[in-house]
Design a protein around this motif. Structure first.
Motif, short mmCIF file in Angstrom:
data_model
loop_
_atom_site.label_atom_id
_atom_site.label_comp_id
_atom_site.label_asym_id
_atom_site.label_seq_id
_atom_site.Cartn_x
_atom_site.Cartn_y
_atom_site.Cartn_z
N CYS A 156 12.06 4.07 61.52
CA CYS A 156 11.18 5.66 61.63
C CYS A 156 12.28 6.12 60.27
O CYS A 156 13.19 6.45 60.58
CB CYS A 156 10.87 6.47 62.92
SG CYS A 156 10.74 8.50 62.46
N GLY A 177 11.26 9.79 59.35
CA GLY A 177 11.25 10.79 59.86
C GLY A 177 12.26 11.61 59.32
O GLY A 177 13.87 11.42 59.78
N THR A 178 11.91 13.06 59.17
CA THR A 178 13.50 13.94 59.06
C THR A 178 14.23 14.20 60.41
O THR A 178 15.10 13.58 59.47
CB THR A 178 12.37 15.61 59.39
OG1 THR A 178 11.75 15.29 58.37
CG2 THR A 178 14.02 15.96 57.97
N ALA A 179 13.63 14.14 61.05
CA ALA A 179 15.54 14.24 62.39
C ALA A 179 16.08 12.94 62.15
O ALA A 179 16.84 12.48 62.70
CB ALA A 179 14.33 14.31 63.25
N CYS A 180 14.90 11.88 62.20
CA CYS A 180 15.76 10.27 62.57
C CYS A 180 16.33 10.20 61.16
O CYS A 180 17.89 9.13 60.71
CB CYS A 180 14.99 8.92 62.32
SG CYS A 180 14.29 9.23 64.20
N CYS A 223 7.42 10.11 60.60
CA CYS A 223 7.88 9.99 62.33
C CYS A 223 6.87 9.37 63.58
O CYS A 223 5.87 9.31 63.73
CB CYS A 223 7.38 11.86 62.62
SG CYS A 223 8.01 12.23 64.63
N LEU A 224 7.48 9.02 64.66
CA LEU A 224 6.82 8.10 65.61
C LEU A 224 7.08 8.97 66.94
O LEU A 224 6.69 8.18 67.67
CB LEU A 224 7.84 6.66 66.13
CG LEU A 224 7.77 5.54 65.08
CD1 LEU A 224 9.20 4.96 65.21
CD2 LEU A 224 6.55 4.99 65.28
N GLY A 225 7.49 10.69 67.20
CA GLY A 225 7.29 10.81 67.84
C GLY A 225 7.81 11.48 69.09
O GLY A 225 7.52 11.36 69.91
N ALA A 226 9.31 10.34 68.73
CA ALA A 226 10.06 10.67 69.97
C ALA A 226 12.00 11.12 69.17
O ALA A 226 12.67 10.39 69.32
CB ALA A 226 10.80 9.40 70.05
N CYS A 227 11.45 12.27 68.40
CA CYS A 227 12.59 12.84 67.87
C CYS A 227 13.90 12.24 68.37
O CYS A 227 15.47 12.88 67.85
CB CYS A 227 12.14 14.14 66.89
SG CYS A 227 10.23 13.77 66.11
N ILE A 255 15.46 6.18 65.33
CA ILE A 255 14.08 5.48 66.14
C ILE A 255 14.19 4.04 65.75
O ILE A 255 13.47 4.25 64.07
CB ILE A 255 13.51 5.89 66.74
CG1 ILE A 255 13.14 7.31 67.68
CG2 ILE A 255 11.84 4.85 67.60
CD1 ILE A 255 12.98 6.75 69.08
#
Ligand code: FES
Length: 161
Positions: free
Chosen positions: A78, A80-83, A119-123, A128
Motif C-alpha cells: 500500500c 496510500g498517504t497514511a502508509c 489505500c487498502l482501507g486499513a490505514c 500495510i
C-alpha cells in the motif's frame, strides 16, 4: 484447438456467450489462468461477438486484471498517504531487493508478483502489505524482509510467524 481456447470456451459457454457477461467472463479467466493472455482475449472477442478493442479496453481498465502472467502470490504494497508517511517506500524497497524484482514484475520461479496499490482501507494498521487477500499490518523493514520466506514456509505447512 489450443488449451487456452478450450478454457475460454468453457467459461464463455457458462454465460451463453452473452455479451452482458463480458466482465464476469474476464474475471473467471483471470481467476483460472492468473492473467489474461492475448490469445484468450481474442477468443473472447470472437466467441462473444464483442469487438477486440472493447475486450482489450475492459482488460486494461481494471487493475485486478493482468495481461502478464502473475505469481502464485501477489504482494500488494500500500502506497496510500497514511502508509506512505509510515515508511511504505522502505517496505517496497526491501521487498524489491529481497525478491530481486521491480514493481509489476514476477519472480522467475513464478511464486511472487510485486505491485504497489492505493489505500487498502486499513490505514490504522499501516504500513500495510496485502498478499492474496491477507493483510499484514504494521509492516517493518525486518518483517518485510522475512515475509516471502514466511509465506513459502506456511505453504509447506510450517507454523513460523
Ligand atoms: S493508506 Fe494504506 S491502508 Fe490506507
Amino acid at each position: 484447438m489450443s488449451e487456452i481456447q478450450t478454457t475460454v470456451d468453457s467459461i464463455v459457454d457458462q454465460y451463453q456467450a452473452d455479451p452482458t457477461g463480458l466482465l464476469s467472463v474476464l474475471q473467471d479467466i483471470q481467476a483460472k489462468m492468473n492473467y489474461l493472455p492475448q490469445e484468450a482475449l481474442e477468443r473472447v472477442s470472437e466467441r462473444m461477438k464483442v469487438p477486440m478493442p472493447r475486450v482489450a479496453g475492459l482488460a486494461t481498465f481494471y487493475s485486478a486484471f493482468s495481461l502478464k502472467p502473475r505469481g502464485r502470490r501477489v504482494i500488494n504494497v500500500c502506497m496510500g498517504t497514511a502508509c506512505h508517511v509510515r515508511g511504505a517506500p522502505l517496505i517496497l524497497d526491501t521487498l524489491e531487493r529481497k525478491l530481486g524484482i521491480g514493481i509489476d514484475e514476477t519472480t522467475s520461479d513464478g511464486e511472487f508478483t510485486l505491485l504497489k496499490v492505493g489505500c487498502l482501507g486499513a490505514c490504522a494498521l499501516g504500513p500495510i502489505v496485502e498478499v492474496n487477500g491477507e493483510i499484514f499490518g504494521q509492516m517493518t523493514v525486518t518483517k518485510a524482509d522475512k515475509l516471502p520466506d514466511k509465506l513459502l514456509k506456511e505453504d509447506r505447512g510450517g507454523t513460523e510467524k
